[in-house]
Structures are given as C-alpha cells and as structure tokens.
Write a protein that holds these residues in place. Structure first.
Motif, PDB file in Angstrom:
ATOM      1  N   ASP A 493       5.829   3.168  -9.234  1.00 46.00           N
ATOM      2  CA  ASP A 493       7.103   3.219  -8.506  1.00 46.00           C
ATOM      3  C   ASP A 493       7.768   1.854  -8.631  1.00 46.00           C
ATOM      4  N   ASP A 494       9.073   1.836  -8.948  1.00 48.84           N
ATOM      5  CA  ASP A 494       9.757   0.549  -9.105  1.00 48.84           C
ATOM      6  C   ASP A 494      10.132  -0.076  -7.766  1.00 48.84           C
ATOM      7  N   PHE A 498       7.310   0.014  -1.413  1.00 45.06           N
ATOM      8  CA  PHE A 498       6.755   1.356  -1.206  1.00 45.06           C
ATOM      9  C   PHE A 498       5.442   1.507  -1.965  1.00 45.06           C
ATOM     10  N   ALA A 499       5.419   1.047  -3.225  1.00 38.72           N
ATOM     11  CA  ALA A 499       4.200   1.181  -4.017  1.00 38.72           C
ATOM     12  C   ALA A 499       3.045   0.405  -3.377  1.00 38.72           C
ATOM     13  N   ALA A 500       3.317  -0.808  -2.919  1.00 36.95           N
ATOM     14  CA  ALA A 500       2.254  -1.625  -2.326  1.00 36.95           C
ATOM     15  C   ALA A 500       1.750  -1.023  -1.030  1.00 36.95           C
ATOM     16  N   SER A 501       2.680  -0.528  -0.180  1.00 35.71           N
ATOM     17  CA  SER A 501       2.252   0.050   1.101  1.00 35.71           C
ATOM     18  C   SER A 501       1.477   1.345   0.893  1.00 35.71           C
ATOM     19  N   LEU A 502       1.903   2.177  -0.070  1.00 35.44           N
ATOM     20  CA  LEU A 502       1.165   3.411  -0.352  1.00 35.44           C
ATOM     21  C   LEU A 502      -0.228   3.084  -0.878  1.00 35.44           C
ATOM     22  N   MET A 504      -1.999   0.451  -0.162  1.00 41.32           N
ATOM     23  CA  MET A 504      -2.826  -0.025   0.951  1.00 41.32           C
ATOM     24  C   MET A 504      -3.381   1.154   1.754  1.00 41.32           C
ATOM     25  N   ILE A 505      -2.522   2.177   2.005  1.00 43.15           N
ATOM     26  CA  ILE A 505      -2.986   3.334   2.780  1.00 43.15           C
ATOM     27  C   ILE A 505      -4.079   4.071   2.027  1.00 43.15           C
ATOM     28  N   LEU A 506      -3.886   4.256   0.726  1.00 45.33           N
ATOM     29  CA  LEU A 506      -4.873   4.971  -0.077  1.00 45.33           C
ATOM     30  C   LEU A 506      -6.186   4.191  -0.175  1.00 45.33           C
ATOM     31  N   ARG A 507      -6.134   2.859  -0.272  1.00 44.46           N
ATOM     32  CA  ARG A 507      -7.363   2.047  -0.318  1.00 44.46           C
ATOM     33  C   ARG A 507      -8.098   2.136   1.008  1.00 44.46           C
ATOM     34  N   ASP A 508      -7.310   2.176   2.124  1.00 48.07           N
ATOM     35  CA  ASP A 508      -7.956   2.296   3.437  1.00 48.07           C
ATOM     36  C   ASP A 508      -8.711   3.609   3.560  1.00 48.07           C
ATOM     37  N   LEU A 509      -8.310   4.628   2.785  1.00 48.02           N
ATOM     38  CA  LEU A 509      -9.011   5.911   2.807  1.00 48.02           C
ATOM     39  C   LEU A 509     -10.214   5.923   1.876  1.00 48.02           C
ATOM     40  N   GLY A 510     -10.459   4.774   1.215  1.00 50.10           N
ATOM     41  CA  GLY A 510     -11.655   4.660   0.385  1.00 50.10           C
ATOM     42  C   GLY A 510     -11.443   5.028  -1.061  1.00 50.10           C
ATOM     43  N   ASN A 511     -10.292   4.740  -1.614  1.00 46.62           N
ATOM     44  CA  ASN A 511      -9.994   5.103  -2.991  1.00 46.62           C
ATOM     45  C   ASN A 511      -9.721   3.856  -3.828  1.00 46.62           C
ATOM     46  N   GLU A 512      -9.935   3.995  -5.144  1.00 44.40           N
ATOM     47  CA  GLU A 512      -9.608   2.931  -6.088  1.00 44.40           C
ATOM     48  C   GLU A 512      -8.168   3.150  -6.547  1.00 44.40           C
ATOM     49  N   VAL A 513      -7.324   2.141  -6.384  1.00 48.64           N
ATOM     50  CA  VAL A 513      -5.883   2.309  -6.611  1.00 48.64           C
ATOM     51  C   VAL A 513      -5.393   1.249  -7.589  1.00 48.64           C
ATOM     52  N   ARG A 514      -4.557   1.711  -8.541  1.00 48.61           N
ATOM     53  CA  ARG A 514      -3.881   0.789  -9.450  1.00 48.61           C
ATOM     54  C   ARG A 514      -2.376   1.023  -9.316  1.00 48.61           C
ATOM     55  N   VAL A 515      -1.585  -0.060  -9.328  1.00 45.62           N
ATOM     56  CA  VAL A 515      -0.135   0.025  -9.093  1.00 45.62           C
ATOM     57  C   VAL A 515       0.603  -0.531 -10.301  1.00 45.62           C
ATOM     58  N   GLU A 516       1.624   0.223 -10.761  1.00 41.01           N
ATOM     59  CA  GLU A 516       2.529  -0.232 -11.817  1.00 41.01           C
ATOM     60  C   GLU A 516       3.961   0.035 -11.356  1.00 41.01           C
ATOM     61  N   TYR A 517       4.916  -0.749 -11.944  1.00 44.72           N
ATOM     62  CA  TYR A 517       6.304  -0.647 -11.482  1.00 44.72           C
ATOM     63  C   TYR A 517       7.264  -0.198 -12.586  1.00 44.72           C
ATOM     64  N   VAL A 587       6.719  15.691  -3.663  1.00 38.98           N
ATOM     65  CA  VAL A 587       6.879  15.154  -2.308  1.00 38.98           C
ATOM     66  C   VAL A 587       8.195  14.393  -2.243  1.00 38.98           C
ATOM     67  N   VAL A 588       8.967  14.655  -1.185  1.00 28.49           N
ATOM     68  CA  VAL A 588      10.249  13.982  -1.005  1.00 28.49           C
ATOM     69  C   VAL A 588      10.054  12.767  -0.098  1.00 28.49           C
ATOM     70  N   LYS A 589      10.562  11.641  -0.544  1.00 27.29           N
ATOM     71  CA  LYS A 589      10.490  10.420   0.276  1.00 27.29           C
ATOM     72  C   LYS A 589      11.337  10.584   1.534  1.00 27.29           C
ATOM     73  N   PRO A 590      10.935   9.954   2.635  1.00 26.49           N
ATOM     74  CA  PRO A 590       9.746   9.117   2.806  1.00 26.49           C
ATOM     75  C   PRO A 590       8.482   9.967   2.913  1.00 26.49           C
ATOM     76  N   LEU A 591       7.461   9.529   2.251  1.00 31.56           N
ATOM     77  CA  LEU A 591       6.183  10.232   2.261  1.00 31.56           C
ATOM     78  C   LEU A 591       5.497  10.036   3.616  1.00 31.56           C
ATOM     79  N   ASP A 592       5.180  11.155   4.265  1.00 28.31           N
ATOM     80  CA  ASP A 592       4.487  11.101   5.551  1.00 28.31           C
ATOM     81  C   ASP A 592       3.015  10.792   5.284  1.00 28.31           C
ATOM     82  N   PRO A 593       2.498   9.676   5.781  1.00 29.24           N
ATOM     83  CA  PRO A 593       1.078   9.353   5.538  1.00 29.24           C
ATOM     84  C   PRO A 593       0.134  10.466   5.968  1.00 29.24           C
ATOM     85  N   ALA A 594       0.582  11.298   6.944  1.00 28.53           N
ATOM     86  CA  ALA A 594      -0.292  12.384   7.376  1.00 28.53           C
ATOM     87  C   ALA A 594      -0.480  13.432   6.292  1.00 28.53           C
TER      88      ALA A 594
END
Length: 613
Positions: A493-494, A498-502, A504-517, A587-594
């Motif tokens: 995501d450019d 948003f990319a960084a915050s998403l 962080m949420i996914l890592r908190d759930l125990g996942n390996e995450v890579r981000v590109e813009y 999914v339409v932004k804003p993405l609901d973390p739930a």
C-alpha cells in the motif's frame, strides 16, 4: 438600407407586400396592354373590312357600267369617317377606278394597283385591300388607309392603369401597416422580452399575445419556454446554493471528528503512566473514526442514488430485528445527548419483504435526525403498528420542530434545518433524503409533520407487509475465530501509515509480515517471500493492484495463497474487477480490525481445502 432590411422583420414584410403587389400589378398591366392591343387591332381591321365591304357592294354597279363618277360619290361618303385618310376602288384588272382623299388630301397619293390582300400597319396608319366579290365573281378591290392610334390609346390606357396601380400600392401599404399589429408586432414584442430577459435575467417577463393564429401559438410557446427556463434557472441557483451549503457543511463535519482524533493522539503521547487516559483517548478516537466512516458511507449512498447503482437485497425480514438494529446504530448519539427513548413494537413478528440493512438505515436515520434536532434531555419515541396490509412506524421527538417551508424541503438532498441550537453531529443533510429514497424503493411512503417551531417533529413511515413468509431459523451462534497466527502476510500500500499500522496489528496476532509501498516492489517481494496472504491496495505506483494480482497469480504464487483487495473503491463494478483480477476477498477502507481474524481464518480454511486436510 440592405443591412436594415436584413435586420428588420417589419421592413421585410413591408417590402414583401409592396414587391408582391407591384409584381402582380405589372403582370396585370402587361397582360391588359397585350390584350387591349390585340383587341384594338382586331376591332380596327374588322371595322375597316366592314366599311370596305359596304363600299364594294355599293360600287359594283359603277364598275359594271364603267361609271367612275358614281364610284367617287360612294367614296365621298367616307368624309363622315375622319379617321380614314385615303380610299380607292380598283376594277377587276387592278386598274385604279376612283380615289378619295380625306380632309386635307385633295390629291390622294393612293397606290397605282392593289399591293396585297388583307391589312398591314405602317407607322401610325393601317392599310387594307379588300376584294369586291359578287355572285362568286371578283369585280374589283377596295383600298382604305386609316389612322392607327394604338400608341395614343396605350398611353391613355397606361395612365389609367398607373392611377389604378398607385391606388393599389397605397392600399397594399395600408394593409401592410395593419398587418404589422398582427404579425410583426408580436414578434417585436417577443424580441424585446428576449432582450430584456438577457439583460435583467428576469424570467417573469412575458410577451403579449394579440392573435389566435400561428403567431399566437409562437408567443405562447415562447412564454412557456421562458417559464420553463425560469424554473430551471431557479433550480440551478437553488442547487448551487445547496452545493455551497453542502461543501461548507462537509468541511465542518469532517473537521468535527478530526479535531478530537488529533487531540486523542496528543493524549496518547502524553498518557505516560496514566492508562485510563489512554483508554479514554482510544475510545474517543474510535467513536470519531466511526463518524467519519458514516459520513463517507452517506456520500457513497448519494452517489449510488444519483447514478442509479443503489441495489436492494430483499428477503423476508422481521420488523422487530430491523428496529433493534436501527436503535443500536442510533444509540450512541441518543445517549450522548441524554435523550429518553421509548420503543413500542408488536410482540408478534411482522415480516417485510426488504433489505434488512437498508431498512435499518431508514429508521436509524430518523432516530439520528430526532436526536440531533432535539435539545439535550429531550424525548424520542418510536411506535410500530399494523395498518391494513401495511406496517406503520411513527418516530416522534420533542425537538425544535419545523416551519411549513422546512416541511416542503425536508426530504430534499443536502437540506439542513435552519437552527441556532448546538448540533455536534449535524451531518451532511442527506439522511432524510436517503430515508425517503429507500422507503419508496421498498414500495412504501414517508411523511413529516410538525405543529411549528419548538413543538417537535413527527415522521410516519408506511411499508407493505410480506404476503407469505416462512420464519427463518434463529441467528447462528457466533463463530469463534481461530487460526489467526502463523501466516506469512504481504502488505502492499502506498499509504505508509496505513500499511505500517496494518502490519503492526497483524504482527500482534502472531504473523510474519512484510510491507512494500510500490506495485513493482510488491511483485518482487511476493516472488521472494511467497506469502500465504497478501493485502494489496488497488491504486499503486508502478503497476495497479489489479495488475499486481494478475502477475502474482501467474508468477508462481502458491495456489493456497489468499489475495485481499484493500481499497477505497467499493462499487459493485470494482468488486467484479477484483474477482476478475484474481482477488479472493474485497475490503473497503477503512479496514475494521475486527474483520482481520475472519480473513485470517478464511485463509487457513482455504489452505486446508487446497491441501485436503
């Protein structure tokens, strides 16, 4: 003069009348002159022929007895015909027998012998040679030379016709002047009104109708056109005013939640050892984000309505569940303003054939509207009942009420009540317009009444009952979402925040995450990282999210990987394009973390199906 002729209808009509009359008169005069010339010639020839015949018969005896004296006496009788200049009688051998000269011609210069048979015109004279025949035998020839006064006759005739033509042209001029009032005057009135409207923009002006013919029809059509243009101009002005009001209200409504969000960020930074402050700040920011989402959703609904793309997913729905959902949606605004809400619905199920989400939107909009326009501590009631084959739902508040003028416009798009009371969440003025559209789309009706300012408002919604309904089974028990960890997830995501915050949420759930813009960087990362889940934006630099998904699907990405489109584009066509590009989820932004645990579980179940486990 030519330029004036091109510009003036009145002058054109005047010239047309005169030219037509003149052409008609000239044609008539020419025809009469030709006719009279021929008639005069025929009469003169006929008269001379008759005279010659009489002379010939009376001179037969003189010729028979060779008596020139008697013949001259017969010719002398022509003195009563002053128009005859010369006369002569020839015997059957063509020898001159007797001659006569008119007044002033004592020695007539008559031809020595007959020159031809018949008549000829020579200058101002006409010559006639006529045979004398008795009992079928030629006895001689009569010669007459008379004045041929055609020119003088034509001059006199033309003088008479000229006088008549002059009188005719005068009559045409008078008729033309009279016709000005019936033909050109209405056109001039239309022109004057048109110029006046162009200069003053006063569409109330009208041209005066003076006739019931085609010109009158033209005037009526022009006046009707002016009235229609006036209505449309007023509608455009009103739309322009509403647009300005809407833009101002939009700016105001967007700033309202942005301000507490900004304050909440400051509170989070300054919370330090005060966790209760951080909790309150997050709760406040969450409420304001929901408010922003609601504003965006309203704008999207307006766009769908104006483009005809708003669709309903109809099914039998229970009115009670619809109202419960509506109350749940409106409850934060009602509680914030400390209103007392009472809900009265029949105990027995009342089924409607409709879209449960949209119907809940109708009643939540009515409740929100009542809450916003009622001073804090007011009362709001919702009462539902059966009325024939319809459901009748009444929402009543103790708020500011409405004037008759407001009642006429309350369901118009972007309409706001003109009030000075504090309204923290006044909205964009589209809630009631959306409510009316949705109610009418369900075959129902909605109306608003008020006894006046300060006396509250009353909204009545009527919707048709479903005819035959099989009650649906109760709601399934909530699913416990699991399998939310252990995924390799790529986020492209450019929007870096948003990319960084998403991530962080996914890592908190125990996942390996890579981000590109960037789209191309995301493609390289997908080939190297081989994610099990990829969250891709659509509008990316380099290549679009659609193209990125296609290349990832065709470039060796594992079959069990799940592609999720995360974008601000949420129309039906956008979702269809996502599916065609290879996305599994949109999914339409804003993405609901739930929503994230649900997506992660779907990814796990998808992998299990692919591998047969």
């Amino acid at each position: 003069m030519l330029r004036r002729l091109r510009q003036s209808v009145r002058l054109k009509l005047f010239v047309l009348m005169l030219a037509t009359t003149l052409v008609a008169l000239v044609t008539a005069v020419a025809a009469l002159v030709v006719y009279d010339s021929g008639d005069y010639h025929d009469r003169v020839v006929g008269d001379l022929t008759t005279q010659a015949d009489i002379l010939g018969r009376s001179s037969v005896a003189a010729l028979a007895f060779d008596d020139p004296v008697a013949a001259r006496e017969n010719l002398a009788l022509l003195k009563v015909r002053p128009s005859i200049r010369e006369a002569a009688i020839y015997n059957d051998a063509g020898i001159l027998f007797a001659a006569y000269g008119g007044e002033g011609h004592t020695a007539p210069d008559v031809p020595a012998k007959p020159a031809f048979e018949g008549s000829r015109v020579q200058g101002n004279d006409i010559i006639l040679f006529h045979k004398i025949v008795e009992n079928g035998r030629e006895r001689g020839t009569v010669y007459l030379r008379a004045r041929y006064e055609l020119t003088n006759r034509l001059l006199d005739y033309l003088r008479i016709l000229g006088a008549v033509s002059a009188l005719s042209l005068l009559a045409a001029l008078l008729i033309s002047a009279f016709l000005q009032r019936g033909i050109t005057q209405p056109i001039l009135d239309v022109t004057d009104v048109a110029h006046g409207v162009m200069n003053s923009r006063d569409f109330s002006r009208r041209a005066r109708k003076t006739t019931e013919d085609e010109i009158g029809y033209l005037v009526d059509a022009f006046n009707n056109m002016l009235a229609e243009i006036g209505r449309r101009a007023e509608a455009l002005l009103k739309a322009d005013r509403m647009k300005d009001q809407f833009l101002a209200m939009l700016a105001h409504e967007l700033r309202n939640p942005l301000a507490p969000i900004s304050n909440g960020l400051h509170l989070l930074e300054a919370a330090g050892a005060k966790p209760e402050v951080a909790v309150q700040a997050r709760a406040m920011m969450g409420r304001q984000v929901k408010q922003l989402v609601r504003l965006v959703d309203d704008l999207l609904d307006v766009s769908r309505i104006t483009t005809g793309k708003l669709t309903l997913r109809t099914e039998p729905v229970d009115l009670r569940s619809v109202i419960d959902n509506a109350v749940e949606i409106a409850r934060p605004v009602i509680d914030t303003r400390r209103h007392r809400l009472s809900v009265d619905c029949p105990k027995d199920p009342l089924y409607l054939e409709g879209d449960a989400t949209r119907l809940a939107q109708v009643f939540s909009n009515l409740l929100n509207n009542a809450a916003k326009y009622t001073p804090p501590g007011g009362t709001i009631s919702l009462h539902a009942s059966v009325e024939g084959d319809r459901v009748k739902v009444i929402v009543v508040d103790s708020g500011i009420g409405m004037t008759p003028e407001t009642l006429d416009e309350v369901f118009e798009m972007f309409t706001q009540a003109n009030t000075a009371i504090d309204r923290e969440q006044s909205g964009l003025g589209v809630g009631l317009a959306l409510a009316r559209y949705l109610v009418e789309a369900h075959g129902g009706s909605i109306e608003a009444t008020s006894e006046g300012m300060g006396k509250g408002s009353r909204f009545v919604v009527r919707l048709p009952l479903a005819r035959a309904v099989q009650p649906k089974a109760g709601r399934p028990a909530p699913v416990e979402w699991g399998l939310t960890s252990g995924h390799r997830i790529l986020v492209v995501d450019d929007n870096r925040d948003f990319a960084a915050s998403l991530a962080m949420i996914l890592r908190d759930l125990g996942n390996e995450v890579r981000v590109e813009y960037d789209g191309l960087e995301g493609l390289s990362a997908a080939e190297a990282f081989q994610p099990t889940i990829a969250f891709l934006d659509i509008g990316l630099p380099g290549i679009s999210g659609y193209e990125l998904a296609k290349r990832m699907r065709g470039g060796g990405l594992d079959e069990d990987s799940l592609l999720v489109a995360v974008t601000g584009w949420g129309q039906k066509d956008d979702k269809a394009r996502s599916t065609a590009a290879g996305f599994d989820y949109h999914v339409v932004k804003p993405l609901d973390p739930a929503e994230l645990p649900k997506i992660l579980r779907i990814a796990a179940e998808h992998r299990a199906r692919v591998h047969g486990t």
